[in-house]
Write a protein that holds these residues in place. Sequence first.
Motif, PDB file in Angstrom:
ATOM      1  N   ARG A  87       7.141 -19.461  22.211  1.00 37.21           N
ATOM      2  CA  ARG A  87       7.223 -18.462  21.155  1.00 37.21           C
ATOM      3  C   ARG A  87       8.184 -17.368  21.586  1.00 37.21           C
ATOM      4  N   SER A  88       8.975 -16.911  20.649  1.00 38.01           N
ATOM      5  CA  SER A  88       9.907 -15.827  20.956  1.00 38.01           C
ATOM      6  C   SER A  88       9.223 -14.466  20.837  1.00 38.01           C
ATOM      7  N   ASP A  89       8.196 -14.365  19.953  1.00 38.01           N
ATOM      8  CA  ASP A  89       7.495 -13.088  19.788  1.00 38.01           C
ATOM      9  C   ASP A  89       6.451 -12.931  20.887  1.00 38.01           C
ATOM     10  N   LYS A  90       6.061 -11.688  21.145  1.00 35.58           N
ATOM     11  CA  LYS A  90       5.139 -11.413  22.241  1.00 35.58           C
ATOM     12  C   LYS A  90       3.671 -11.424  21.807  1.00 35.58           C
ATOM     13  N   SER A  91       3.417 -11.300  20.527  1.00 31.80           N
ATOM     14  CA  SER A  91       2.027 -11.190  20.079  1.00 31.80           C
ATOM     15  C   SER A  91       1.639 -12.406  19.235  1.00 31.80           C
ATOM     16  N   SER A  98      -0.816 -20.776  29.836  1.00 26.85           N
ATOM     17  CA  SER A  98       0.303 -20.161  29.125  1.00 26.85           C
ATOM     18  C   SER A  98       0.793 -18.883  29.793  1.00 26.85           C
ATOM     19  N   GLN A 128      -0.748 -16.027  29.511  1.00 27.45           N
ATOM     20  CA  GLN A 128      -1.091 -14.883  28.670  1.00 27.45           C
ATOM     21  C   GLN A 128      -2.570 -14.486  28.751  1.00 27.45           C
ATOM     22  N   ASN A 130      -3.460 -10.891  29.212  1.00 29.51           N
ATOM     23  CA  ASN A 130      -2.907 -10.004  28.184  1.00 29.51           C
ATOM     24  C   ASN A 130      -3.458 -10.350  26.807  1.00 29.51           C
ATOM     25  N   THR A 131      -4.592 -11.040  26.783  1.00 26.89           N
ATOM     26  CA  THR A 131      -5.151 -11.511  25.516  1.00 26.89           C
ATOM     27  C   THR A 131      -6.597 -11.072  25.373  1.00 26.89           C
ATOM     28  N   THR A 164      -5.848  -2.987  20.049  1.00 25.87           N
ATOM     29  CA  THR A 164      -4.439  -3.401  20.110  1.00 25.87           C
ATOM     30  C   THR A 164      -3.482  -2.299  19.679  1.00 25.87           C
TER      31      THR A 164
END
Length: 275
Positions: free
Chosen positions: A11-15, A106, A108, A111-112, A174
Amino acid sequence: DAAIDFLRRPRSDKSFFLYVAFTAPHDPRTPPKEFADLYPPERITLPKNFLPEHPFDNGELKVRDEALLPWPRTPEAVRREIAAYYGMITHLDEQIGRVLQALEDSGQADNTIIIFAADNGLAVGRHGLLGKQSLYDHSVRVPLILAGPGVPKGKRSDALCYLFDLFPTVCELTGLSAPENLEGRSLAPILRRQQKRVRSETFGAYRDVQRMVRDERWKLIHYPKIDRWQLFDLRRDPEEIHDHSRDPDQAARLEAMKHKLTELQLQLGDPLAHR
């Protein structure tokens, strides 16, 4: 599998937001054999509030869920139902583990924010019931687990909440602005130990046959079609076995809880509030 594929996808987006819904442990209770074999029915302990039949007509005794076993319920039959229920839950637990592992892989995971909640629970023998069409705690009190950034590890809370409180909670955690006029209340102050509670009571309703109000200790259930009441001390009696609605020592509490129930019904626009 779809959730795992999503987490593995570049994925290019961070969220991202990922909602994963399971059908388990809904009926029919058919766990895979290797999971069913983990729970021999003869080793299952019956719940303390097991009954062969519900003591009165609660308005939904003939609904589909309740027709899965004949009346009266026998200990042997209920043990089989609970064993299958446990098997499905354990199989579900493994699938959640696969999703969490994919999140870890992944990069993440730290950060999730992870939230686990559930549908209303099945009685499987408690109070003589099988399904979830009641306002006893075994059906309306669902699991809720949060983990991730902004969530202290190992903290437990008995604060009352609704699942729709998760929307403003996630917004706050968030850094997003929650829409105005939400009925939900953020649980973030509880997570941060700034407050012990955001609600002093909760309201429950099932169709036009059952209503409920509870605070941090007491619960009142009303069956409007038969005008029957139940009053439980959840602190001393979490299995809701001893009904105090006809106890003279609890008459004042009963009236106060009735008043609170009516107040919430009017506030929420319940059509049964005026009957």
